[in-house]
Design a protein around this motif. Sequence first.
Motif: not given
Length: 354
Positions: A266-290
């Motif tokens: 139950r933590a929000a996530v800020v992640a880079s777009d390395a690996g599969a991170y961008a496919e895990m996170i819903e930007p603006g809803k569960t976190g941010v991808v940079v």
Amino acid sequence: MSDVEVVAPNFKRQLSGVTSTIVQLIPLQRQLGLGIATLGPGLPDGLPRLGWLSLFSFWRRPKGRDVRIWHARRNNEMVAGVLMRDVLRMPLRLVFTSAAQRNHKPFTKWLIRRMDAVIATSARSGSYLEVPHTVIMHGVDMKRFHPPQMPEDDFSASGLPGRYAIGCFGRVRHQKGTDLFVDAMIALLPDHPDWTAIITGRTTAEHKGFEDDLKARIVVAGLEDRILFLGEVPDIKVWYRRLSLYVAPSRNEGFGLTPLEAMASRAAVVASDAGAYAEMIEPGKTGVVVPAGDGAALKEAIRPYLTDPDLAAIHGNNALAHVRENFPLEKEAAAIMDVYKRVFASGGRNNGRK
């Protein structure tokens, strides 16, 4: 051996993400009725495992099957499978899981073409494959990684300063972007006194100078009480539960499970777009991808959460629901089982093999 339908080799002694995947999946796959065992070093007690001499039994077919599946996840495991099937003529069919996000070398491409089925751990890793494949993303064990339940799960139980925690977990090294996280914290924490930054993970001798430099920069900034290196902790799961925000700043990554583990906690996530991170996170809803390696973008993505802890709580709740629906470990096990069934049903024939 007659009951072993699938062998999941582990040809690496040191603990790795691949090893962790094997360890977590095999019990679930057995619960689905699959006769699966592993083979190789570096595995915990309790897993069904084969000794090296059992390789001589591979000429005998498993009970009720025409073939046995060898599920490789590394190049050397593919090599072994090809030798056993094509040189020693063992009744094996080969499955390979690819997590790499780069152009494969010619020999690796040749090996992959020899596989009877190929799994990609993300759409991005699949884009580097030149053969038909199935995308099956890794899942997370929701029993092990879960939201706070006990008083010790609250950040206040840590004894550290502040009301909220922001974390960056994993090996401490340049590839993982630990320096990008530290730089962001040095810039942001003076304006947000309720937050404390936590870094956990092993630092090998090769990267000790890198860590020492980061610690020196923290001391110069006067933040040594609020940006803390905890090293390897006995139980990382409780530290996930103490976080309000998790940061995954990797410059490059194979897959990367830590954001899923954080979201399951139950933590929000800020992640880079390395690996599969961008496919895990819903930007603006569960976190941010940079963009990977962009320290300025990382800092600005973190800032709104430190300013508004309620936003972190909302996105953390969304993240938990997202992972429960899309990334339970059981979903990964079931999807892999479907691949096995197709290989068994076809006799494992890969008509495109060259």
